[in-house]
Design a protein around this motif. Structure first.
Motif: not given
Length: 368
Positions: A316-332, A349-358
């Protein structure tokens, strides 16, 4: 030493990022970036086509000023909403036992990558997912091996011609040449560096108003899908249910921790333009959780299309829901799959889930 300077445009669903990338120590790395907010896209259409001239020009001017160089060409990452993935099995039989060369692989693709009859799509990337030699031997490295047959399960990524024509038109007006690559493929390739190439995995990028789902196998995509829903919809839900403006809802959203249990009268609090904004924790968490569950259900449905994907790991990546603690548990919980977070290496940093650019920076290497 830096060399082979290139410029890459990352088209997000709320932000445009122009990257300057250069080869350093054998790898392409981001050495500078500029970004600008814009109206984005939904359902494979830009919400405001007319603004693209202005925002593209603004990005180019800012980057040229920063780099003190003129920009003559750009590599554009095509978002998943404007792409489809086509998988084909291609085979070739040799007269005798044959030592396979790089030229054999190139010819195999070149002779079978013609989708010229399509009025809607053009090929922007193609990659092998698996090669098969005599005696059903599977490999990702056929060059140098001897075989009388060569079979490849190939992945072709096609982009909408309407998108390609629009972007070409906008940059032609700025006297800039354009090449196109797949954003999802770049992300998945980067993520694959920590995974077994023989084991497919899913990469889910939830953005502001768009979500991309792909399955990576070998060196290509076995599945690519997208839908118009993301973190911006969570903000909209908070705004509507709690009766606040969108900006305040965005600020409240950033405070949400789904794993906490609160007392009835506890609130999230933010200060906006000198005003204290409050939102009940219990109600806000339920709003956020409901939308994430909706997103997770769609992701689960996409991955259940093929039984081959039933046990794959999900990143799971991207800024949409990745920063919510507990989001990946819901998806699981909803998908029944193992879910891990995927972020940029060594980045907290705040950009850690912006993996499209890298991912795009790494994939830029294949563009001559």
């Amino acid at each position: 030493m830096l060399n082979k300077l290139k410029y890459v445009l990352d088209i997000g669903s709320s932000t445009l990022r122009l990257l300057a990338v250069a080869k350093y120590a054998g790898k392409f790395r981001i050495i500078a970036e500029e970004d600008v907010l814009y109206d984005g896209y939904m359902d494979s259409e830009f919400l405001s086509v007319d603004e693209l001239d202005m925002v593209f020009s603004q990005l180019i001017d800012k980057m040229q000023l920063k780099m003190r160089k003129s920009i003559h060409s750009i590599i554009v990452g095509v978002p998943s909403e404007f792409c489809v993935c086509v998988c084909k099995r291609i085979s070739r039989k040799f007269v005798d036992l044959h030592k396979i060369t790089n030229s054999d692989l190139i010819n195999l693709y070149d002779n079978n990558s013609d989708f010229g009859d399509s009025e809607e799509y053009s090929v922007i990337n193609f990659s092998p997912m698996q090669f098969t030699l005599d005696d059903n031997i599977k490999t990702m490295s056929p060059v140098g091996k001897r075989s009388s047959t060569l079979v490849v399960d190939a992945s072709f990524i096609l982009a909408k011609k309407s998108f390609l024509n629009l972007i070409n038109e906008k940059f032609n007006n700025l006297n800039i040449n354009v090449d196109f690559i797949s954003s999802a493929l770049g992300q998945a390739m980067n993520c694959s560096k920590d995974n077994d190439l023989n084991q497919p995995f899913a990469l889910v990028d939830v953005g502001h108003i768009s979500t991309s789902v792909c399955v990576y196998k070998g060196e290509g995509l076995a599945l690519l899908s997208s839908f118009s829903m993301g973190g911006g919809h969570i903000s909209s839900d908070i705004m509507q249910v709690l009766g606040m403006n969108f900006k305040d809802a965005e600020l409240i959203k950033r405070k949400v921790i789904l794993t906490i249990e609160s007392e009835k009268n506890e609130n999230y609090e933010v200060v906006s333009k000198g005003n204290l904004i409050k939102a009940p924790i219990n109600i806000t968490n339920q709003i956020v959780k409901s939308r994430i569950e909706m997103i997770a259900k769609i992701i689960s449905d996409i991955l259940s299309i093929d039984k081959v994907f039933k046990d794959i790991d999900v990143y799971l990546t991207g800024d949409g829901i990745s920063n919510f603690k507990g989001a990946k548990n819901i998806l699981k919980e909803i998908s029944g799959l193992n879910v891990y977070e995927y972020k940029n290496p060594f980045d907290n940093s705040k950009d850690k889930f912006q993996t499209s650019k890298t991912g795009l920076a790494s994939l830029a290497e294949i563009v001559e």
